[in-house]
Scaffold this motif. Structure first.
Motif, mmCIF file in Angstrom:
data_model
loop_
_atom_site.group_PDB
_atom_site.id
_atom_site.type_symbol
_atom_site.label_atom_id
_atom_site.label_comp_id
_atom_site.label_asym_id
_atom_site.label_seq_id
_atom_site.Cartn_x
_atom_site.Cartn_y
_atom_site.Cartn_z
ATOM 1 N N ARG A 5 0.030 -2.944 7.731
ATOM 2 C CA ARG A 5 1.170 -3.581 8.384
ATOM 3 C C ARG A 5 1.973 -2.561 9.181
ATOM 4 N N ALA A 6 2.148 -1.378 8.608
ATOM 5 C CA ALA A 6 2.907 -0.342 9.302
ATOM 6 C C ALA A 6 2.193 0.090 10.576
ATOM 7 N N LEU A 7 0.881 0.096 10.529
ATOM 8 C CA LEU A 7 0.133 0.554 11.701
ATOM 9 C C LEU A 7 -0.011 -0.506 12.774
ATOM 10 N N SER A 8 0.254 -1.758 12.421
ATOM 11 C CA SER A 8 -0.020 -2.835 13.365
ATOM 12 C C SER A 8 0.859 -2.767 14.608
ATOM 13 N N THR A 9 1.967 -2.057 14.551
ATOM 14 C CA THR A 9 2.812 -1.964 15.746
ATOM 15 C C THR A 9 2.472 -0.735 16.574
ATOM 16 N N GLN A 10 1.417 -0.037 16.164
ATOM 17 C CA GLN A 10 1.001 1.197 16.840
ATOM 18 C C GLN A 10 2.169 2.159 17.004
ATOM 19 N N PRO A 11 2.700 2.576 15.874
ATOM 20 C CA PRO A 11 3.887 3.433 15.913
ATOM 21 C C PRO A 11 3.521 4.860 16.320
ATOM 22 N N SER A 12 4.534 5.599 16.738
ATOM 23 C CA SER A 12 4.263 7.013 17.004
ATOM 24 C C SER A 12 4.674 7.854 15.809
ATOM 25 N N GLN A 45 -5.045 7.395 -5.871
ATOM 26 C CA GLN A 45 -4.138 8.214 -5.066
ATOM 27 C C GLN A 45 -4.931 9.042 -4.074
ATOM 28 N N VAL A 46 -6.023 9.612 -4.565
ATOM 29 C CA VAL A 46 -6.843 10.433 -3.679
ATOM 30 C C VAL A 46 -7.398 9.588 -2.545
ATOM 31 N N GLN A 47 -7.806 8.370 -2.866
ATOM 32 C CA GLN A 47 -8.338 7.483 -1.826
ATOM 33 C C GLN A 47 -7.307 7.272 -0.734
ATOM 34 N N VAL A 48 -6.083 6.956 -1.167
ATOM 35 C CA VAL A 48 -5.040 6.644 -0.186
ATOM 36 C C VAL A 48 -4.642 7.886 0.606
ATOM 37 N N LEU A 49 -4.578 9.035 -0.055
ATOM 38 C CA LEU A 49 -4.235 10.267 0.663
ATOM 39 C C LEU A 49 -5.297 10.602 1.690
ATOM 40 N N LYS A 80 -3.321 -3.350 -2.257
ATOM 41 C CA LYS A 80 -1.992 -3.711 -1.789
ATOM 42 C C LYS A 80 -1.420 -2.607 -0.926
ATOM 43 N N GLN A 81 -1.591 -1.381 -1.362
ATOM 44 C CA GLN A 81 -1.032 -0.276 -0.596
ATOM 45 C C GLN A 81 -1.733 -0.147 0.752
ATOM 46 N N ARG A 82 -2.995 -0.445 0.806
ATOM 47 C CA ARG A 82 -3.681 -0.420 2.094
ATOM 48 C C ARG A 82 -3.115 -1.466 3.040
ATOM 49 N N ILE A 122 6.212 3.353 5.181
ATOM 50 C CA ILE A 122 5.340 2.916 4.084
ATOM 51 C C ILE A 122 6.136 2.997 2.800
ATOM 52 N N PHE A 123 6.235 1.896 2.130
ATOM 53 C CA PHE A 123 7.053 1.812 0.933
ATOM 54 C C PHE A 123 6.318 2.324 -0.296
ATOM 55 N N GLN A 124 7.107 2.680 -1.298
ATOM 56 C CA GLN A 124 6.520 3.225 -2.510
ATOM 57 C C GLN A 124 5.830 2.176 -3.355
ATOM 58 N N ASP A 125 6.529 1.062 -3.583
ATOM 59 C CA ASP A 125 6.010 0.077 -4.509
ATOM 60 C C ASP A 125 5.368 -1.073 -3.745
ATOM 61 N N PRO A 126 4.038 -1.139 -3.750
ATOM 62 C CA PRO A 126 3.383 -2.193 -2.967
ATOM 63 C C PRO A 126 3.756 -3.593 -3.450
#
Lengths: 321, 261, 262
Positions: free
Chosen positions: C169-176, C192-196, C162-164, C100-104
């Motif tokens: 996208r990161a979760l779409s590959t079902q990573p471990s 920030q609290v929402q995303v955390l 955007k961050q969501r 997950i990148f810093q800058d959406p």
């Protein structure tokens, strides 16, 4: 007591090519007294940056001031000519910008950038200006100030560059300092130091300051009073002690609660659901009501008027007790 | 409105030229020697040339040729340059070196001289014009796109695709290419102005559209010989060239400004 | 509404190490960004790494995902050293470790509709369009994003949205393994609290092993079970959350704690 800066009913409309016009500021009232540190707290899209821009006469080309006044020592800042602005910017009203790197000229030495301001506004002679520059760098806790004065911006760390912009801002002893998210680009440790320095520098000169930030906790650190902005309006305002212990507006309360504790807690920090509306999608009535747990039917029908309470006030039909 | 002046003018000139057959009041090739060097007036709005041909009609038809040649040349240069630039920037290594070498060799020649050489070798024809002009400007697009690609290759969203296991071909054409279109378009408009000047210069030298077919460059060339008889016959094509190039530059400027906003 | 109770991570974290870094070193010209960094990520835990700018935290995140090559050291994913593998050999591992990148704004292609951005992951996995569509709508629902944004460009989304999408996208590959590099740094405090909170929930629901990197000690302690402190390319301290907070050993850790208590 005559406030130093009195903004009344400020309205600014923005035009986007694909969305048309919408009001980014919808009647902002703000007063800053001499020597007072006021915090303007708001998230992205709340209009706080536009308010700051209006105070400096830097409203962008595709925005238009459609109402209100900004009285600064007998002059309306919203209707000044460029030559009048020359006398005010840098001299009476100064800016500490968000990103020091963009604000400093990469090709000029630090000392020259400070002297520039001194020579232009205070008409100081070259040698005197240089001496003052070094003094100023010293006053913002930069070690070996005379050496640093000969450096270029890229040779300094982020924290040091921000100190330089503070020095430039305070060079001519302005009456009002606008600090626009001055610590956003800095590390956690540096943030605290810079904010502290800023407060001391401003208070020692008796200047007033408007601190613009999205971080409510940061505002608490140095402000006397805080105004909270949401969707182009100020929704609550008051002295720090009262605002933080007994917020009236549900948004303020939500912001205060959305604070990460330092410590191991088993509880989820509560969040404000949803997100701030853009000026083009404002809900009817109170802009906050779709996210508010105290909203009633009346909140959808009317925009709440300002209710003054002793030392401040709020804009809510169902304030928190 | 003001912001679109360049584009409107350019569009206007293009449309008028395209519809030359419909708009031209007379046949540009019809000789009428007794009526030569008529000043602008009722029968001939822009006067007649040394053979009595209607200048306005020749201007319209000539514009067609000039704009067509310049436009095609730029398009070819843009397509070839972009394709090579994408591959060079993305692959790096010897492909990149080769592409840059080719670009540098072409850029080393003074533009018009190179076009002159190529057309002289191939013989004057519109196709030769298009090819030689496009060769001069291909390196500009190649370098522009190659540099953009190098830069975009390291962008977070491209790295994200690598992490997803997206195939390189899709990364290049699906992710990077769309971000290259706007700068290329802006460059193309500027290039169009230059290509037009190149075309008129070559036509002026007799290497473009062959007589009796009109073109702005050749109209200018023949007008030069008869300046004593008619100044307007030189001024008219000159103004047309000037206005079109100005419009192209202005459009490019406006595109740039919009991107910044 | 009431207060939400959650079980403290790493309640069910096993002791099985899923990702391990051994003596990673990375130099950029004369600058040493990572010095001999070793750490291990246990299955199911959230490991927090806190560091300021110049600490090497972003470099470490990118080295672990092989976006940057380390100069020396090993990266063991489920026992296999992926540090030395060639791109073609890396393919099967790529989708299992996500980022997950810093800058959406930089992490989303500005010239691409959200729908296409999210579809890329499925496309790379050879999934049919139909299956991808349903996968995407499930993701959006999971992340609390309205499906209407699929046809928009990133410029028309808010920072939080955007961050969501970046997370989706990161979760779409079902990573471990999920590595989050300052995922909330460019967001407003309340978002920030929402995303955390979202990351916490995702961790719980999907059993992800996460490395959460931030300069904000409070955010790191909010999410993590174990915390590591990075300074100038070195891991100066590592331990359970409670012991870091209550009994910090290294002077730098103490300094960080002091400055976070406002």
């Amino acid at each position: 007591m005559n406030p130093l800066l009195q903004i009344r009913g400020l309205e600014i409309r923005f035009r986007r090519p694909d969305c048309g016009r919408a009001a980014v500021l919808r009647g902002v009232d703000l007063a800053i007294g001499r020597g007072e540190i006021v915090g303007l707290v708001g998230e992205s899209g709340s209009g706080k940056s536009q308010t700051a821009a209006a105070i400096l006469g830097l409203t962008p080309a595709n925005a238009q001031v459609t109402g209100g006044s900004a009285d600064f020592e007998g002059r309306d800042l919203l209707h000044l000519s460029p030559s009048e602005w020359q006398q005010i910017r840098g001299r009476r009203i100064a800016l500490v910008p968000q990103e020091a790197f963009g604000a400093l000229n990469p090709c000029l030495r630090i000392g020259s950038q400070i002297s520039e301001s001194l020579q232009a506004h205070l008409k100081l002679e070259g040698r005197e200006a240089r001496r003052r520059s070094v003094e100023l760098l010293d006053s913002v806790a930069i070690e070996r100030a005379d050496e640093v004065a000969g450096w270029f911006p890229h040779q300094l760390s982020g924290g040091m560059r921000q100190r330089v912009t503070i020095a430039i801002a305070l060079a001519c002893n302005p009456d009002l300092v606008l600090a626009d998210e001055p610590t956003t680009a800095l590390d956690a440790i540096t943030r605290v130091q810079i904010l502290d320095l800023l407060e001391r520098a401003v208070r020692s000169r008796g200047s007033a300051m408007l601190l613009i930030t999205h971080d409510l906790t940061q505002a608490r650190q140095i402000c006397d009073r805080v105004a909270v902005m949401y969707a182009g309006q100020i929704v609550e305002e008051g002295p720090v002690a009262k605002l933080y212990s007994q917020p009236s507006h549900p948004y303020t309360r939500g912001l205060l609660r959305a604070n990460l504790p330092l410590g191991v807690s088993a509880e989820l920090v509560s969040e404000i659901p949803g997100r701030s509306p853009s000026p083009w999608e404002l809900p009817p009535g109170c802009a906050f009501h779709p996210r508010c747990d105290r909203a009633g039917v009346d909140c959808r029908e009317q925009v709440p008027a300002w209710a003054a309470t002793g030392s401040g006030g709020h804009r809510c039909l169902h304030p928190c007790e | 409105m003001k912001a679109r002046m360049g584009l409107l003018l350019l569009a206007g000139i293009s449309i008028v030229s395209i519809f030359a057959p419909a708009l031209a009041p007379q046949d540009p090739l019809t000789l009428n020697v007794p009526a030569r060097f008529q000043p602008p007036g009722a029968g001939h709005w822009l006067g007649t040339d040394e053979f009595g041909r209607d200048v306005l009609s020749r201007l319209l038809y000539g514009g067609r040729v000039s704009l067509l040649v310049a436009g095609s040349a730029v398009m070819v240069a843009a397509i070839v340059g972009t394709a090579c630039g994408l591959v060079a920037g993305f692959s790096g290594g010897w492909l990149d070196h080769l592409a840059l070498l080719a670009a540098d060799v072409i850029l080393a020649f003074p533009g018009i001289l190179l076009a002159l050489l190529l057309v002289a070798l191939a013989g004057p024809s519109l196709a030769a014009l298009v090819v030689s002009i496009s060769i001069i400007y291909t390196p500009i697009f190649l370098r522009l796109v190659r540099n953009l690609t190098l830069h975009l290759r390291e962008a977070d969203f491209v790295l994200a695709c690598r992490l997803l296991g997206v195939r390189r071909r899709i990364v290049l054409f699906g992710e990077i290419f769309p971000n290259v279109i706007a700068p290329v378009a802006a460059q193309a408009v500027t290039c169009f102005g230059w290509a037009l000047i190149a075309e008129t210069a070559l036509s002026f030298l007799g290497l473009g559209a062959q007589p009796p077919a009109p073109s702005w460059g050749s109209m200018l060339a023949s007008a030069r010989d008869y300046l004593d008889f008619s100044a307007s016959n030189a001024i008219v094509p000159a103004c047309a060239i000037f206005l079109t190039v100005w419009a192209a530059n202005r459009t490019a400027q406006d595109l740039q400004k919009e991107r910044v906003e | 509404m009431g207060r939400n109770r959650f079980w403290r991570a790493p309640l069910f974290a096993s002791m099985r190490v899923i990702l391990e870094a051994k003596a990673l070193t990375k130099r950029f010209g004369g600058l040493t960004a990572l010095r001999d960094v070793s750490l291990d990520l246990r299955e199911g835990e959230i490991l927090g790494l806190v560091g300021e700018s110049g600490s090497g935290k972003s470099t470490l995140a990118r080295v672990l995902t092989r976006l940057i090559e380390a100069d020396s050291g090993q990266i063991l994913f489920e026992g296999t050293d992926i540090a030395g593998l060639r791109e073609s050999q890396l393919r099967p591992f790529r989708r299992k470790i996500q980022f997950i990148f810093q800058d959406p704004d930089a992490a989303l292609n500005p010239r691409q509709k959200i729908r296409t951005t999210l579809w890329r992951a499925y496309q790379a996995g050879g999934v049919s369009r139909a299956k991808a569509e349903s996968g995407i709508s499930r993701l959006l629902e999971n992340l609390g994003v309205e499906s209407g944004i699929l046809d928009r460009y990133p410029a028309h989304l808010s920072g939080g949205q955007k961050q969501r999408i970046v997370i989706a996208r990161a979760l779409s590959t079902q990573p471990s393994v999920l590595i989050a590099d300052e995922p909330t740094a460019s967001l407003d405090a309340s978002i920030q609290v929402q995303v955390l909170n979202l990351l916490r929930r995702l961790h719980r629901d999907h059993g992800l092993s996460m490395i959460f990197i931030s300069h904000d000690l409070r955010a790191v302690t909010y999410l993590s079970g174990r915390i590591g402190v990075l300074r100038w390319g070195r891991l100066v301290e590592m331990g359970e959350r409670t012991s870091i907070l209550e009994n910090p050993q290294h002077p730098y850790t103490k300094e960080l704690l002091k400055n976070s208590r406002i």
